[in-house]
Write a protein that holds these residues in place. Structure first.
Motif: not given
Length: 192
Positions: A157-171
Motif C-alpha cells: 500500500s501507499i500512504t500520504y506520507s510516501a507522496i513527495g512534495l516540494s519544500d514550499n508545500l505542506k501536507m
C-alpha cells in the motif's frame, strides 16, 4: 496551478427583471468578494466566459479578472457557478478574491501512474483517496500530484506520507491515511 484571463465590467442594475434582460443580451451576472474588500457586482460576456469555464472545470485555477475601469487585474478563484436546472444555461457566477502571497489550503487530485504488478498476479487495486489536501502559495500548488504504483505487489500500500512534495508545500491530509493498495481478490484467495 492553471491561470485563466477573464474580462468583466461593473454592473449597476439589480433585480430579477434586470438580470433576465442581462442574460438575454448575452451576459452573465456575477459578484466579486473577499480579501477584505467590498462586494462588487459584475457582468461578463457569456460565450467567452463559458470557454474559460471549460478550461478550468473541476480544477484549482487562478482567474486573472480584468475589470473595465481598473488598472490591475484581480486574482480570484471561482467560488460558485449557478446554472438553470432545465437548460443548463448560466445564471450567476461568484468570484472570491485571494492574496497570492498568502498560503492557502487546496484539494489536489492524485494521478496514479503505471500498472501495479500485483494486479497482474490477480490482485485488485483499491483506491482509498484520489486527492490530497496541500497548503502553500496559490501559484506553487500543482494541478495534480503523481504517485507511481508500478512496484505495488499484493498486500502493498501507499500512504500520504510516501507522496513527495516540494519544500514550499505542506501536507494538510493525515500522513498515515491510505491512498492506494493492492488486495487479494476473492477468486485468487479461493484458488489458493
Amino acid at each position: 496551478m492553471i491561470q485563466v484571463d477573464i474580462s468583466a465590467s461593473k454592473r449597476d442594475s439589480f433585480g430579477k427583471c434586470a438580470m433576465r434582460r442581462l442574460r438575454v443580451s448575452g451576459n452573465t451576472p456575477a459578484v466579486l468578494y473577499g480579501n477584505g474588500k467590498d462586494v462588487m457586482a459584475l457582468q461578463l460576456e457569456t460565450t467567452p466566459f463559458l470557454k474559460s469555464l471549460f478550461q478550468i472545470s473541476r480544477k484549482n485555477a487562478i482567474v486573472n479578472l480584468s475589470i473595465s475601469g481598473d488598472d490591475t487585474p484581480r486574482h480570484v478563484m471561482m467560488k460558485e457557478i449557478q446554472t438553470d436546472p432545465v437548460d443548463d444555461s448560466l445564471i450567476h457566477a461568484d468570484f472570491f478574491e485571494i492574496n497570492l502571497q498568502q498560503p492557502k489550503a487546496f484539494t489536489v487530485p492524485i494521478e496514479f501512474v503505471g500498472t501495479a504488478k500485483g494486479t497482474d498476479l490477480g490482485g485488485d487495486l483499491v483506491i482509498h483517496n484520489a486527492s490530497i489536501q496541500i497548503e502553500g502559495l496559490p501559484l506553487d500548488v500543482p494541478d495534480t500530484v503523481s504517485v507511481d504504483i508500478t512496484d505495488l505487489a499484493i498486500g502493498d500500500s501507499i500512504t500520504y506520507s510516501a507522496i513527495g512534495l516540494s519544500d514550499n508545500l505542506k501536507m494538510v491530509s493525515d500522513a498515515t491515511a491510505l491512498c492506494v493498495e493492492v488486495v487479494v481478490t476473492v477468486a485468487t484467495a479461493a484458488a489458493e
